[in-house]
Design an enzyme around this catalytic site. Structure first.
Site, PDB file in Angstrom:
ATOM      1  N   HIS A  84      13.794  -4.090  53.651  1.00  0.00           N
ATOM      2  CA  HIS A  84      13.725  -5.150  53.224  1.00  0.00           C
ATOM      3  C   HIS A  84      13.757  -6.006  51.836  1.00  0.00           C
ATOM      4  O   HIS A  84      14.432  -5.693  50.531  1.00  0.00           O
ATOM      5  CB  HIS A  84      14.227  -5.734  54.122  1.00  0.00           C
ATOM      6  CG  HIS A  84      15.415  -6.981  53.738  1.00  0.00           C
ATOM      7  ND1 HIS A  84      16.580  -6.996  53.839  1.00  0.00           N
ATOM      8  CD2 HIS A  84      14.827  -8.792  54.403  1.00  0.00           C
ATOM      9  CE1 HIS A  84      17.391  -7.973  53.303  1.00  0.00           C
ATOM     10  NE2 HIS A  84      16.101  -8.876  53.688  1.00  0.00           N
ATOM     11  N   ASP A 113      23.228  -2.532  20.620  1.00  0.00           N
ATOM     12  CA  ASP A 113      22.834  -1.860  20.948  1.00  0.00           C
ATOM     13  C   ASP A 113      21.591  -2.693  21.273  1.00  0.00           C
ATOM     14  O   ASP A 113      20.859  -3.288  20.825  1.00  0.00           O
ATOM     15  CB  ASP A 113      23.308  -0.293  20.913  1.00  0.00           C
ATOM     16  CG  ASP A 113      22.640   0.250  21.831  1.00  0.00           C
ATOM     17  OD1 ASP A 113      21.876   0.092  23.168  1.00  0.00           O
ATOM     18  OD2 ASP A 113      23.578   2.007  22.694  1.00  0.00           O
ATOM     19  N   TRP A 149       6.484  -6.644  52.470  1.00  0.00           N
ATOM     20  CA  TRP A 149       6.440  -6.687  51.029  1.00  0.00           C
ATOM     21  C   TRP A 149       5.785  -7.464  50.228  1.00  0.00           C
ATOM     22  O   TRP A 149       4.628  -6.372  49.492  1.00  0.00           O
ATOM     23  CB  TRP A 149       7.971  -7.142  50.908  1.00  0.00           C
ATOM     24  CG  TRP A 149       7.739  -8.710  50.250  1.00  0.00           C
ATOM     25  CD1 TRP A 149       7.903  -9.898  50.587  1.00  0.00           C
ATOM     26  CD2 TRP A 149       7.791  -8.594  48.242  1.00  0.00           C
ATOM     27  NE1 TRP A 149       7.493 -10.660  50.199  1.00  0.00           N
ATOM     28  CE2 TRP A 149       7.622 -10.013  48.846  1.00  0.00           C
ATOM     29  CE3 TRP A 149       7.174  -8.160  47.408  1.00  0.00           C
ATOM     30  CZ2 TRP A 149       7.656 -11.270  47.940  1.00  0.00           C
ATOM     31  CZ3 TRP A 149       7.369  -9.289  46.560  1.00  0.00           C
ATOM     32  CH2 TRP A 149       7.241 -10.654  46.297  1.00  0.00           C
ATOM     33  N   SER A 176       9.459   1.071  34.886  1.00  0.00           N
ATOM     34  CA  SER A 176      10.154   1.108  34.463  1.00  0.00           C
ATOM     35  C   SER A 176      10.834  -0.580  33.358  1.00  0.00           C
ATOM     36  O   SER A 176      11.752  -1.006  32.381  1.00  0.00           O
ATOM     37  CB  SER A 176      11.033   0.926  35.676  1.00  0.00           C
ATOM     38  OG  SER A 176      13.032   0.671  35.464  1.00  0.00           O
ATOM     39  N   SER A 177      10.329  -1.503  34.456  1.00  0.00           N
ATOM     40  CA  SER A 177      10.895  -3.021  34.061  1.00  0.00           C
ATOM     41  C   SER A 177       9.936  -3.387  32.818  1.00  0.00           C
ATOM     42  O   SER A 177      10.798  -4.273  32.488  1.00  0.00           O
ATOM     43  CB  SER A 177      10.027  -3.963  34.854  1.00  0.00           C
ATOM     44  OG  SER A 177      10.813  -3.981  36.703  1.00  0.00           O
ATOM     45  N   HIS A 260       3.938 -14.976  42.445  1.00  0.00           N
ATOM     46  CA  HIS A 260       4.605 -16.332  41.870  1.00  0.00           C
ATOM     47  C   HIS A 260       5.278 -16.065  40.705  1.00  0.00           C
ATOM     48  O   HIS A 260       7.293 -16.631  40.392  1.00  0.00           O
ATOM     49  CB  HIS A 260       3.600 -17.537  41.744  1.00  0.00           C
ATOM     50  CG  HIS A 260       5.048 -18.385  41.718  1.00  0.00           C
ATOM     51  ND1 HIS A 260       5.643 -18.961  43.417  1.00  0.00           N
ATOM     52  CD2 HIS A 260       5.056 -19.566  41.123  1.00  0.00           C
ATOM     53  CE1 HIS A 260       6.307 -20.196  43.213  1.00  0.00           C
ATOM     54  NE2 HIS A 260       6.426 -20.188  41.816  1.00  0.00           N
ATOM     55  N   SER A 275      24.144 -21.108  33.000  1.00  0.00           N
ATOM     56  CA  SER A 275      24.239 -22.257  32.119  1.00  0.00           C
ATOM     57  C   SER A 275      25.279 -21.500  31.762  1.00  0.00           C
ATOM     58  O   SER A 275      25.481 -21.906  29.891  1.00  0.00           O
ATOM     59  CB  SER A 275      22.660 -21.894  31.198  1.00  0.00           C
ATOM     60  OG  SER A 275      22.188 -22.219  32.231  1.00  0.00           O
ATOM     61  N   HIS A 309      -0.060 -21.367  46.151  1.00  0.00           N
ATOM     62  CA  HIS A 309       0.644 -22.262  47.191  1.00  0.00           C
ATOM     63  C   HIS A 309       0.698 -21.287  48.380  1.00  0.00           C
ATOM     64  O   HIS A 309       1.245 -21.406  49.151  1.00  0.00           O
ATOM     65  CB  HIS A 309       1.059 -22.789  46.287  1.00  0.00           C
ATOM     66  CG  HIS A 309       2.437 -22.127  45.883  1.00  0.00           C
ATOM     67  ND1 HIS A 309       2.903 -22.712  44.613  1.00  0.00           N
ATOM     68  CD2 HIS A 309       3.012 -21.474  46.444  1.00  0.00           C
ATOM     69  CE1 HIS A 309       4.217 -21.748  44.450  1.00  0.00           C
ATOM     70  NE2 HIS A 309       4.228 -20.856  45.196  1.00  0.00           N
ATOM     71  N   HIS A 310       1.135 -19.726  47.527  1.00  0.00           N
ATOM     72  CA  HIS A 310       1.423 -18.849  48.635  1.00  0.00           C
ATOM     73  C   HIS A 310       0.302 -18.512  49.862  1.00  0.00           C
ATOM     74  O   HIS A 310       0.056 -17.681  51.277  1.00  0.00           O
ATOM     75  CB  HIS A 310       1.376 -17.557  47.782  1.00  0.00           C
ATOM     76  CG  HIS A 310       2.551 -17.300  47.347  1.00  0.00           C
ATOM     77  ND1 HIS A 310       4.248 -17.299  48.117  1.00  0.00           N
ATOM     78  CD2 HIS A 310       3.165 -17.447  46.250  1.00  0.00           C
ATOM     79  CE1 HIS A 310       5.389 -17.396  47.098  1.00  0.00           C
ATOM     80  NE2 HIS A 310       4.570 -18.150  45.743  1.00  0.00           N
ATOM     81  N   THR A 335      11.890 -27.788  36.772  1.00  0.00           N
ATOM     82  CA  THR A 335      13.584 -27.551  37.659  1.00  0.00           C
ATOM     83  C   THR A 335      14.682 -28.862  37.848  1.00  0.00           C
ATOM     84  O   THR A 335      16.176 -27.873  37.132  1.00  0.00           O
ATOM     85  CB  THR A 335      13.543 -27.507  38.459  1.00  0.00           C
ATOM     86  OG1 THR A 335      11.766 -26.118  38.339  1.00  0.00           O
ATOM     87  CG2 THR A 335      14.390 -26.277  39.813  1.00  0.00           C
ATOM     88  N   LYS A 338      16.492 -28.901  34.976  1.00  0.00           N
ATOM     89  CA  LYS A 338      18.203 -28.613  34.728  1.00  0.00           C
ATOM     90  C   LYS A 338      18.746 -28.473  35.733  1.00  0.00           C
ATOM     91  O   LYS A 338      19.826 -28.350  35.298  1.00  0.00           O
ATOM     92  CB  LYS A 338      17.401 -26.566  34.984  1.00  0.00           C
ATOM     93  CG  LYS A 338      15.601 -25.957  33.877  1.00  0.00           C
ATOM     94  CD  LYS A 338      16.501 -24.141  33.962  1.00  0.00           C
ATOM     95  CE  LYS A 338      17.558 -24.015  33.629  1.00  0.00           C
ATOM     96  NZ  LYS A 338      16.935 -23.933  31.618  1.00  0.00           N
ATOM     97  N   ARG A 457       7.336 -16.108  61.066  1.00  0.00           N
ATOM     98  CA  ARG A 457       8.183 -14.652  60.843  1.00  0.00           C
ATOM     99  C   ARG A 457       7.131 -12.923  61.448  1.00  0.00           C
ATOM    100  O   ARG A 457       6.952 -13.553  61.566  1.00  0.00           O
ATOM    101  CB  ARG A 457       8.560 -14.739  59.129  1.00  0.00           C
ATOM    102  CG  ARG A 457       7.348 -14.897  58.476  1.00  0.00           C
ATOM    103  CD  ARG A 457       7.283 -15.176  56.766  1.00  0.00           C
ATOM    104  NE  ARG A 457       8.009 -13.500  56.026  1.00  0.00           N
ATOM    105  CZ  ARG A 457       7.156 -14.155  54.773  1.00  0.00           C
ATOM    106  NH1 ARG A 457       6.220 -14.870  54.525  1.00  0.00           N
ATOM    107  NH2 ARG A 457       7.789 -12.813  54.449  1.00  0.00           N
TER     108      ARG A 457
END
Lengths: 532, 383
Positions: A84, A113, A149, A176-177, A260, A275, A309-310, A335, A338, A457
Site C-alpha cells: 500500500h 512540448d 515501505w 523513470s523519475s 524526507h 497556488s 527526525h524519522h 510552510t 505559504k 502501527r
C-alpha cells in the site's frame, strides 16, 4: 531556444490539429512522444495504482475493523501495509504529479512540448513493468515484501524473493523519475516563451522545477540504499549487518536522506496546483508570489537536513537529536508563509466555490492540520511516545491524502475541461468533495487518538481499548474508498458526454493554457506566444 | 507553565471529550475510548504529556485564529454576496511579520523540549540495570547485577486471537513473565536485539528505545507508582510484530526484594544438574513446553513451520539426521551466505532445556528417531 519548432510538425508541415500519419489504436499510446498523450497516460496510470493501493488499504481496514484475526493472516497483512505504501507513493502520487507536469508545464510556459520527447515516452513506459513487479510479487513463493515501505534491514534480509521484485521495481521507478525530472528542468529552463521570465512563471512550474531538482538529488541515494540491500541479501556484503562490521541503522540514514525530501517531492507539486486554483477562484493574483517561490526553495533546502527526525528512537546522540529537532521545527516557518499567502490571496477576493476551489480549501484546512501534527512529531520527547504509532499514520495521511491527493482532485477538476474539452457534472464533483472530506476525517482523525493512547502501527490486531476508534476508522475508510468510484464516474461521464467547454471556463483564470482552445489541440504553441 | 499544568491537562481532556461527543453523538456505545497519552508514572512521561498539552493548545489557538480568518473571508468575501476583488498582491511588512512571529513561537516550544531531551538522555548513576533483548517475537530480560534472566512471551491464548474464545481484559497486552522492578528506583535499560530491529516501548514511562541487533543503546526510567504497565514492540519485526507486548510490574522495594530471592532460588533450582540422566518421556514432556515457549512462533506447534521463511521440523532432514548437527543448529543458529537467518542462536537456554527440546522434536509429529539427547551431550557440544 524557445522557438524550436516541434520536430514532427517541422518535418511534415502539419497544422496544429492535424497529425494524420501517427499510429492509431494501442500503437499511438505506445509510441507517442506527445506531452499531452503522455500526461494522460501518467494520470490514468496513477489512478489505476490509486485504486490498487486503495484496495490494499481497505483490506488493512477490514482486518482492523475488530480485535482478533478475521480477514487475513499477519504475513499477508504486512504485505498489504508494505505494498500500500510503495504503490501509493511511487505508483499513485509521484506519477500523478508527473502527469500534471506533462500536461501543464509546456502549456503554462508556452512551449510546444517537453524538451526530450522520446525520453518522456520512455520514462512513462518504465512504470507499468515496475507496477507489474510490485503487484506480481504477491504471487511469488514467500509472498510480497512485508517489511514496510521503508524496507529496514535486517528484516528485509530475511524476506523471500518478493523483496527482490520490490528492489528492482524501486530501481526502475527511480530511473523513470530521474528522466522525468531532467526533462522537466530542461523544458522549464530552455523552452519558455519569449518574455516568460522565471519570476513570471505560474507557481505550478516553479514548484515542479524545484521538485525535479529534489528528485535528481535523492532518487540515486535510494537506488544506492536498495542496491546495498540487494548485495547484502545475495552477494555476501554486510553493509547493514553488525556481525560483518556494518550497521542496520546506516540503512535508515541513507533511506531517510532520500525519504524526507521525498515527502516534499510529493507535496510541492500539490502546492503548485493549489497556488493556481486559489487565485483563479478568488479573482485576484496570488499574494506574495516571490515569497511563495522563496518558501518552496527554503522547504526544499531544509528537507535535506532533517532526515533523522524519522529516527528519533534509534538512540541518536543528544546533539543529533537537538539538531534534527530544531531543523525540523524551522520547516514550519516557510510552510506557514505559504498558508498565510494563500489566505491573503483569498482575503478580499471575490470567491466562488466550484469543485476545484472546494478541494483547494479542503487541502488548505486539512494540510495545515497535518502540518500541526508534524510540528508535534518534530518535538523529540513527544515523538518518543508517538513514533511508529497511529498518530504518525494520521499525520502523514493528512499530508499525503488531504494534501496531495486533494490537490490532484482539485487540479483534475480545474484542468479537465482543457484536457478533454468537456465540462463535468459540477454538482456531482461537489458531492465528491464533501463525501471525500467527511469520510477522510472519519477515517483519519480518530487515528490521532489511537496513536496517543498507544496503538502501534503495522499491527494486524490490537488490544480492546483501541476497538472503538478502529471501528470508526474502518467505516470511514470504506466510505472514502467507494467515494472515489464517483470520481471515476464523473471523469468518464465528462469525457464521453460532457457539455462542450469554452477555452476559458473559469472567469478568474489568467495563465497561458487558457488562451488555447478546449480541448487543447494536439500541438500547442508551435509558434511561441509573447508574454508581456 | 508549572502552576497551570494540572488545569491545562484537565482542559485538554475536556476539549477532547467535547470533540468526541460531537463526533459520535451522545448515544454511541463507547466503553471508555482512549483519547490522550496514557497516565504517566515517571517524571519524563509527565514532562512529555505537559509538553504535548502545551503544544496542542498553542496549535489550537493558531488554528482557530488562522482559519477564523479563512472562514470570515469565505463568508464575507464571496462573489454571491457581491464582493468585488481588491487587487492587492504584495506587502513586505506582513511577510516579515508572519515569518518572525512563528519563529518566536517555535523558540518557546524548543526551550522546554530541549530541557526534557537533556533529562531523557541522562542515564548516569542508575540504581540498577536491566538488559532487554528483542527476539522474533519475545523479549529477554537480563538482571545483570543479579545474574539471572528470563524470556517474556505473549500469554494471550491463540483461541482468543482466532476468535474462538471471548477476549480477556488484557488481550494482547499480557505476558508469561513480566519485567519486575522496584518503585522509586532509577532503572537503566540496555536495549539490544538478537535478530531484527525491535523497539521496547512503555507509554506510561515515556520510554521507547529501538532494539538494534549488534548495538546496545540505553535509556532509563524511574517509576513512582506501584502497578502493572503495558506497552508493545513499536518497530515492525515480522509477522508476529503485533504479538510481542512489553509488561512491566512496578512493585514496592520490599516486594522486589522478596521477588528477587524467589527468582534466585528458582534459577538455582532450574539450573538442573547437567549430569542428570533423564528418562525420554520426561525430556519430551519438558521439551514440549520449551518448544511452545521458544520455537512454536516460527516452526508452529504442528511442526509444519511457515515455509520458506520458517522451515518445517516435521520431516526435516536436520531433525531426522545425526543429532550432533541438530544440536549445533540450536546452539549456534543458522547462517546463510555468512549472514544470520531467522534461526538465531539459542545458547541462552539451559543444557537441560536444549536437550529436552531436541529430544522432543526428534520424537514428535512424523519424526520417529526414538533417540534421546541428554543434557551432558549439550554441555559437551557447547565447548
Amino acid at each position: 531556444m524557445s522557438s524550436i519548432p516541434h520536430d514532427h510538425a517541422a518535418a511534415h508541415g502539419e497544422g496544429p490539429d492535424g497529425h494524420a500519419h501517427h499510429p492509431t489504436g494501442i500503437m499511438r499510446w505506445i509510441t507517442t512522444t506527445n506531452h499531452k498523450d503522455i500526461g494522460t497516460m501518467y494520470l490514468w496510470f496513477s489512478f489505476t495504482m490509486f485504486i490498487v493501493g486503495g484496495c490494499m488499504a481497505l483490506t488493512i481496514r477490514a482486518e482492523l475493523f475488530q480485535p482478533g484475526l478475521q480477514v487475513v493472516n499477519p504475513e499477508f497483512f504486512n504485505s498489504m501495509t508494505t505494498l500500500h505504501g510503495l504503490i501509493m507513493v511511487f505508483g499513485a502520487l509521484m506519477p500523478g504529479a508527473v502527469g500534471f507536469a506533462n500536461w501543464m508545464i509546456p502549456m503554462q510556459i508556452g512551449a510546444p512540448d517537453m524538451a526530450f520527447a522520446r525520453m518522456n515516452n520512455w520514462s512513462f513506459w518504465l512504470l507499468p513493468p515496475a507496477a507489474i513487479l510490485l503487484v506480481g510479487s504477491l504471487f511469488v513463493p514467500g509472498g510480497a515484501a512485508a517489511a514496510g515501505w521503508t524496507m529496514y534491514p535486517p528484516l528485509t534480509i530475511q524476506a523471500g524473493m518478493g523483496m527482490d521484485f520490490t528492489i528492482f521495481a524501486v530501481h526502475i521507478m527511480g530511473a523513470s523519475s530521474i528522466m522525468g525530472s531532467i526533462n522537466i528542468i530542461t523544458t522549464i529552463l530552455n523552452l519558455r516563451a519569449p518574455g516568460m521570465t522565471l519570476m513570471k512563471m505560474p507557481l505550478f512550474c516553479w514548484t515542479w522545477l524545484i521538485t525535479a531538482y529534489l528528485l535528481i538529488a535523492v532518487m540515486p541515494v535510494l537506488a544506492g540504499a536498495v542496491t546495498m540491500l540487494l548485495t547484502d541479501r545475495h552477494f555476501g556484503t554486510t553493509f547493514f549487518n553488525a556481525a560483518g562490521g556494518g550497521d542496520p541503522v546506516l540503512f535508515q540514514h541513507v533511506f531517510w536522506f532520500f525519504g524526507h525530501p521525498e515527502v516534499y517531492i510529493i507535496i510541492l507539486p500539490a502546492f503548485g496546483i493549489v497556488s493556481e486554483i486559489i487565485p483563479t477562484f478568488s479573482r485576484k493574483p496570488l499574494f506574495g508570489y516571490a515569497s511563495m517561490v522563496y518558501a518552496v526553495a527554503a522547504i526544499a533546502i531544509l528537507s535535506f537536513i532533517v532526515w533523522a527526525h524519522h529516527m528519533f528512537t534509534t538512540g541518536l546522540p543528544t546533539a543529533g537529536i537537538l539538531f534534527y529537532m530544531y531543523a525540523t521545527m524551522l520547516i514550519a516557518i516557510p510552510t506557514g508563509v505559504k498558508v498565510f499567502n494563500w489566505l491573503a490571496t483569498m482575503w478580499k477576493g471575490s470567491l466562488t466555490f466550484e469543485a476545484p476551489m472546494l478541494f483547494a480549501i479542503g487541502f488548505l484546512f486539512l494540510f495545515t492540520l497535518g502540518g500541526f501534527t508534524g510540528l508535534v512529531c518534530a518535538i523529540q520527547p513527544i515523538d518518543v511516545q508517538i513514533q511508529d504509532t497511529y498518530y504518525v499514520v494520521a499525520h502523514f495521511h493528512y499530508v499525503m491524502v488531504a494534501g496531495t491527493l486533494f490537490a490532484f482532485f482539485g487540479g483534475t477538476y480545474y484542468w479537465l475541461p482543457k484536457w478533454c474539452g468537456r465540462m463535468y457534472d459540477a454538482k456531482l464533483a461537489e458531492a465528491h468533495f464533501w463525501l471525500s472530506f467527511v469520510f477522510f476525517n472519519v477515517t483519519f482523525f480518530p487515528m490521532h487518538f489511537l496513536g496517543l493512547a498507544g496503538m502501534p502501527r503495522r499491527v494486524p490486531d490490537y488490544a480492546q481499548q483501541f476497538a472503538d476508534w478502529n471501528m470508526v476508522a474502518s467505516i470511514g475508510s470504506f466510505g472514502f474508498g467507494f467515494t472515489q468510484l464517483l470520481f471515476f464516474y464523473i471523469v468518464v461521464k465528462a469525457i464521453r458526454s460532457g457539455a462542450k467547454a469554452p477555452a476559458k471556463p473559469w472567469e478568474g483564470a489568467t495563465t497561458l493554457e487558457w488562451t488555447v482552445p478546449s480541448p487543447a489541440p494536439y500541438h500547442t504553441f508551435e509558434t511561441p506566444p509573447f508574454v508581456k | 507553565m508549572v502552576r497551570t499544568k494540572a488545569s491545562v491537562r484537565a482542559g485538554s481532556r475536556l476539549l477532547q471529550t467535547i470533540i468526541a461527543v460531537a463526533l459520535l453523538g451522545p448515544g454511541a456505545a463507547l466503553a471508555a475510548p482512549e483519547w490522550n497519552l496514557q497516565p504517566p508514572v515517571t517524571p519524563i512521561a509527565r514532562q512529555i504529556i505537559d509538553l504535548h498539552s502545551f503544544i496542542f493548545w498553542v496549535c489550537v489557538v493558531i488554528f482557530v485564529g488562522v482559519f477564523g480568518v479563512m472562514f470570515y473571508s469565505i463568508f464575507k468575501h464571496r462573489k454571491s454576496v457581491g464582493h468585488v476583488a481588491v487587487q492587492f498582491h504584495e506587502n513586505t511588512t506582513v511577510e516579515v511579520i508572519w515569518t518572525v512571529i512563528p519563529f518566536l513561537i517555535l523558540l518557546f516550544m524548543a526551550f522546554p523540549a530541549t530541557r526534557t531531551i537533556l533529562a531523557m538522555k541522562d542515564t548516569s548513576a542508575p540504581d540498577m540495570t536491566v538488559k532487554v533483548t528483542g527476539y522474533q517475537w519475545k523479549w529477554n530480560y537480563d538482571y545483570l547485577q543479579e545474574g539471572f534472566g528470563f524470556y517474556s512471551t505473549l500469554s494471550t491464548p491463540a483461541a482468543q486471537i482466532e476468535n474462538r474464545e471471548p477476549k480477556g481484559e488484557h488481550y494482547l497486552l499480557e505476558v508469561d513473565n513480566p519485567l519486575v522492578v522496584p518503585v522509586d528506583t532509577k532503572v537503566r535499560v540496555l536495549v539490544t536485539a538478537g535478530d531484527v530491529i525491535h523497539s521496547w516501548w512503555v507509554p506510561a514511562f515515556g520510554v521507547k528505545q529501538d532494539a538494534i541487533p549488534g548495538f546496545v543503546r540505553d535509556t532509563w526510567f524511574k517509576a513512582d507508582k506501584v502497578g502493572t504497565y503495558r506497552g508493545q514492540c513499536a518497530e515492525l519485526c515480522g509477522k508476529e510484530h503485533g504479538f510481542m507486548p512489553v509488561v512491566v510490574e512496578v512493585v514496592s522495594k520490599d516486594d522486589y526484594a522478596k521477588w528477587l530471592t524467589a527468582q534466585k532460588a528458582k534459577a538455582a533450582a532450574a539450573g538442573d544438574d547437567p549430569g542428570r540422566v533423564w528418562e525420554q518421556k520426561d525430556l519430551i514432556a519438558r521439551g514440549e513446553k520449551v518448544f511452545a515457549g521458544n520455537c512454536a512462533a516460527c516452526h508452529q506447534l504442528t511442526g509444519k513451520g511457515v515455509p520458506p521463511a520458517f522451515p518445517a521440523l516435521d520431516g526435516s532432514k536436520v531433525v531426522n539426521g545425526p543429532k550432533a548437527v541438530q544440536i549445533r543448529t540450536v546452539l549456534n543458529g543458522v547462517e546463510r551466505d555468512g549472514k544470520p537467518t531467522a534461526m538465531v542462536s539459542w545458547k541462552a537456554l539451559s543444557d537441560t532445556d536444549i536437550a529436552a527440546v531436541v529430544t522432543y522434536t526428534r520424537n514428535s509429529w512424523g519424526n520417529k528417531t526414538g533417540e534421546t539427547v541428554q543434557p551432558s551431550e549439550i554441555k559437551v557440544a557447547r565447548q
